[in-house]
Design an enzyme around this catalytic site. Structure first.
Site, PDB file in Angstrom:
ATOM      1  N   LYS A  18       0.830  -1.215   0.000  1.00  0.00           N
ATOM      2  CA  LYS A  18       0.000   0.000   0.000  1.00  0.00           C
ATOM      3  C   LYS A  18       0.856   1.254   0.000  1.00  0.00           C
ATOM      4  CE  LYS A  18      -2.020  -1.103   3.931  1.00  0.00           C
ATOM      5  NZ  LYS A  18      -1.421  -2.396   4.245  1.00  0.00           N
ATOM      6  N   ARG A  94     -10.019   0.744   7.850  1.00  0.00           N
ATOM      7  CA  ARG A  94      -9.761  -0.687   7.992  1.00  0.00           C
ATOM      8  C   ARG A  94     -10.670  -1.349   9.013  1.00  0.00           C
ATOM      9  NH1 ARG A  94      -3.539  -1.559   9.187  1.00  0.00           N
ATOM     10  NH2 ARG A  94      -3.238   0.442   8.211  1.00  0.00           N
ATOM     11  N   ARG A 131      11.609  -5.920   5.268  1.00  0.00           N
ATOM     12  CA  ARG A 131      11.387  -4.481   5.044  1.00  0.00           C
ATOM     13  C   ARG A 131      12.307  -3.630   5.925  1.00  0.00           C
ATOM     14  NH1 ARG A 131       5.544  -2.158   5.601  1.00  0.00           N
ATOM     15  NH2 ARG A 131       5.622  -3.313   7.557  1.00  0.00           N
ATOM     16  N   ARG A 163      11.099  -1.481  11.148  1.00  0.00           N
ATOM     17  CA  ARG A 163       9.984  -0.851  11.861  1.00  0.00           C
ATOM     18  C   ARG A 163       9.732  -1.543  13.193  1.00  0.00           C
ATOM     19  NH1 ARG A 163       4.808   0.236   8.047  1.00  0.00           N
ATOM     20  NH2 ARG A 163       3.735  -0.921   9.674  1.00  0.00           N
ATOM     21  N   ARG A 174      -1.465  -8.432  13.390  1.00  0.00           N
ATOM     22  CA  ARG A 174      -1.972  -7.514  12.358  1.00  0.00           C
ATOM     23  C   ARG A 174      -2.688  -8.295  11.252  1.00  0.00           C
ATOM     24  NH1 ARG A 174       3.698  -5.026  11.675  1.00  0.00           N
ATOM     25  NH2 ARG A 174       3.023  -4.097   9.722  1.00  0.00           N
TER      26      ARG A 174
HETATM   27  P1  AP5 Z   1       4.804  -1.649   1.977  1.00  0.00           P
HETATM   28  O1  AP5 Z   1       4.530  -0.777   0.815  1.00  0.00           O
HETATM   29  O2  AP5 Z   1       5.485  -1.105   3.175  1.00  0.00           O
HETATM   30  O3  AP5 Z   1       3.453  -2.405   2.441  1.00  0.00           O
HETATM   31  P2  AP5 Z   1       2.183  -1.851   3.206  1.00  0.00           P
HETATM   32  O4  AP5 Z   1       0.992  -2.476   2.548  1.00  0.00           O
HETATM   33  O5  AP5 Z   1       2.229  -0.359   3.298  1.00  0.00           O
HETATM   34  O6  AP5 Z   1       2.360  -2.544   4.599  1.00  0.00           O
HETATM   35  P3  AP5 Z   1       2.309  -1.967   6.082  1.00  0.00           P
HETATM   36  O7  AP5 Z   1       3.032  -2.970   6.952  1.00  0.00           O
HETATM   37  O8  AP5 Z   1       2.741  -0.543   6.124  1.00  0.00           O
HETATM   38  O9  AP5 Z   1       0.818  -2.085   6.382  1.00  0.00           O
HETATM   39  P4  AP5 Z   1       0.210  -2.029   7.773  1.00  0.00           P
HETATM   40  O10 AP5 Z   1      -1.207  -1.960   7.406  1.00  0.00           O
HETATM   41  O11 AP5 Z   1       0.614  -3.150   8.676  1.00  0.00           O
HETATM   42  O12 AP5 Z   1       0.870  -0.768   8.479  1.00  0.00           O
HETATM   43  P5  AP5 Z   1       0.397   0.723   8.641  1.00  0.00           P
HETATM   44  O13 AP5 Z   1       1.602   1.550   8.683  1.00  0.00           O
HETATM   45  O14 AP5 Z   1      -0.692   1.058   7.716  1.00  0.00           O
HETATM   46  O15 AP5 Z   1       5.631  -2.911   1.420  1.00  0.00           O
HETATM   47  C1  AP5 Z   1       6.160  -3.902   2.306  1.00  0.00           C
HETATM   48  C2  AP5 Z   1       7.570  -4.348   1.842  1.00  0.00           C
HETATM   49  O16 AP5 Z   1       7.445  -5.006   0.592  1.00  0.00           O
HETATM   50  C3  AP5 Z   1       8.577  -3.199   1.613  1.00  0.00           C
HETATM   51  O17 AP5 Z   1       9.844  -3.640   2.014  1.00  0.00           O
HETATM   52  C4  AP5 Z   1       8.517  -2.945   0.104  1.00  0.00           C
HETATM   53  O18 AP5 Z   1       9.734  -2.423  -0.376  1.00  0.00           O
HETATM   54  C5  AP5 Z   1       8.222  -4.351  -0.426  1.00  0.00           C
HETATM   55  N1  AP5 Z   1       7.360  -4.347  -1.614  1.00  0.00           N
HETATM   56  C6  AP5 Z   1       6.275  -3.544  -1.864  1.00  0.00           C
HETATM   57  N2  AP5 Z   1       5.711  -3.856  -3.055  1.00  0.00           N
HETATM   58  C7  AP5 Z   1       6.447  -4.892  -3.564  1.00  0.00           C
HETATM   59  C8  AP5 Z   1       6.350  -5.683  -4.758  1.00  0.00           C
HETATM   60  N3  AP5 Z   1       5.367  -5.492  -5.669  1.00  0.00           N
HETATM   61  N4  AP5 Z   1       7.255  -6.679  -4.948  1.00  0.00           N
HETATM   62  C9  AP5 Z   1       8.227  -6.906  -4.013  1.00  0.00           C
HETATM   63  N5  AP5 Z   1       8.399  -6.197  -2.872  1.00  0.00           N
HETATM   64  C10 AP5 Z   1       7.501  -5.204  -2.648  1.00  0.00           C
HETATM   65  O19 AP5 Z   1      -0.251   0.665  10.113  1.00  0.00           O
HETATM   66  C11 AP5 Z   1       0.586   0.415  11.234  1.00  0.00           C
HETATM   67  C12 AP5 Z   1      -0.256   0.370  12.487  1.00  0.00           C
HETATM   68  O20 AP5 Z   1      -0.884   1.661  12.705  1.00  0.00           O
HETATM   69  C13 AP5 Z   1      -1.427  -0.625  12.485  1.00  0.00           C
HETATM   70  O21 AP5 Z   1      -1.014  -1.937  12.822  1.00  0.00           O
HETATM   71  C14 AP5 Z   1      -2.343   0.014  13.536  1.00  0.00           C
HETATM   72  O22 AP5 Z   1      -1.878  -0.238  14.839  1.00  0.00           O
HETATM   73  C15 AP5 Z   1      -2.189   1.506  13.263  1.00  0.00           C
HETATM   74  N6  AP5 Z   1      -3.165   1.979  12.275  1.00  0.00           N
HETATM   75  C16 AP5 Z   1      -2.914   2.486  11.028  1.00  0.00           C
HETATM   76  N7  AP5 Z   1      -4.062   2.764  10.385  1.00  0.00           N
HETATM   77  C17 AP5 Z   1      -5.062   2.427  11.234  1.00  0.00           C
HETATM   78  C18 AP5 Z   1      -6.478   2.452  11.131  1.00  0.00           C
HETATM   79  N8  AP5 Z   1      -7.090   2.887  10.026  1.00  0.00           N
HETATM   80  N9  AP5 Z   1      -7.207   2.027  12.200  1.00  0.00           N
HETATM   81  C19 AP5 Z   1      -6.610   1.599  13.333  1.00  0.00           C
HETATM   82  N10 AP5 Z   1      -5.272   1.539  13.491  1.00  0.00           N
HETATM   83  C20 AP5 Z   1      -4.508   1.936  12.447  1.00  0.00           C
HETATM   84 MG    MG Z   2       2.463   1.045   4.850  1.00  0.00          MG
END
Ligand code: AP5
Ligand code: MG
Length: 224
Positions: A18, A94, A131, A163, A174
């Site tokens: 994402k 989400r 990552r 991270r 998660r």
């Molecule tokens: P990356 O692009 O980082 O993936 P991502 O989908 O953004 O994954 P996240 O781990 O950031 O999602 P998340 O939902 O757990 O975390 P968030 O920060 O939103 O890609 C991952 C890796 O793969 C990277 O190394 C990248 O280089 C590689 N990659 C990408 N695309 C690729 C491809 N096509 N091929 C190969 N490699 C690739 O949320 C964190 C926390 O915040 C949550 O757990 C929660 O506690 C809180 N939070 C955030 N939003 C909310 C909400 N709406 N409600 C409640 N709590 C929330």
């Molecule tokens: Mg992310």
């Protein structure tokens, strides 16, 4: 020429890509990207009240309570009329409660498309395990594709680290919460007709190209 950009939501499992894709697609359409996880991590680094509250949930892999997230997103969307001018949401909504709050908040300025960035669990586990992120600008890297100067970001020179919530326990929690809380959000948008799907397991450039095609086709089909 269009007077606004698309109103887009990216949904996907942890590690689906994402963040990687949201940066590119937002830049391509000249709209703001709003990533709730990034906003919380910035608040944690700054030691603000929101950051202190959120850290306890994030590091355990739990979701931050709905009211806090909804407040944060609405506050950012009203700035500069972004809810009308277009945006990319990464990581929100989400939960079903968040999706309903967003629909209500947007009113007539409804979403153009909600993209399910679909990736099998075994692939996301590999991506998250490797990552690495820049502490300063949030740029994403992977141990298989590291920055040129090893631990320093190619974009801003900041330190590149793992991270805090990429531990095994937090990642499993998660993914579990994704099944319980976020799959119903996908159903919600399937029912409303806003849902589209992109195969996120392909290499990143291919994912981006499919994503652009989908967004353009949905966006150009609407009056704006
Ligand atoms: P990356 O692009 O980082 O993936 P991502 O989908 O953004 O994954 P996240 O781990 O950031 O999602 P998340 O939902 O757990 O975390 P968030 O920060 O939103 O890609 C991952 C890796 O793969 C990277 O190394 C990248 O280089 C590689 N990659 C990408 N695309 C690729 C491809 N096509 N091929 C190969 N490699 C690739 O949320 C964190 C926390 O915040 C949550 O757990 C929660 O506690 C809180 N939070 C955030 N939003 C909310 C909400 N709406 N409600 C409640 N709590 C929330
Ligand atoms: Mg992310």
């Amino acid at each position: 020429m269009s007077s606004r950009g698309p109103r887009l939501v990216l949904i996907g499992k942890q590690g689906a890509g994402k963040g990687t894709q949201a940066v590119r697609v937002a830049e391509s359409f000249g709209v703001m990207r709003l990533a709730t996880g990034d906003l919380f991590r910035a608040a944690i680094n700054e030691g603000t009240e929101i950051g202190i509250e959120a850290a306890a949930f994030i590091n355990r892999g739990e979701l931050v309570p709905d009211e806090s997230v909804i407040d944060l997103v609405e506050t950012h969307l009203v700035l500069e009329d972004r809810q009308k001018r277009g945006f990319v949401l990464d990581g929100f909504p989400r939960t079903q409660v968040q999706a309903e709050a967003l629909d209500k908040f947007l009113g007539d300025f409804s979403l153009d498309v909600v993209v399910d960035l679909d990736v099998p669990t075994e692939i996301v586990l590999h991506r998250i395990a490797g990552r690495r992120v820049c502490e300063d600008c949030g740029a994403n890297f992977h141990v298989d594709n590291p920055p040129k100067k090893n631990a320093f970001c190619d974009l801003c020179g900041g330190e590149v680290v793992q991270r805090a919530d990429d531990t095994e326990d937090s990642v499993m929690r998660r993914l579990e919460l994704y099944e319980i809380e976020t799959l119903p959000v996908i159903q919600h948008y399937r029912r409303s007709g806003a849902l589209g799907r992109v195969d996120g397991s392909q290499e990143a450039d291919r994912v981006f190209s499919d994503l652009l095609d989908l967004v353009k086709s949905r966006f150009s089909a609407r009056d704006h």
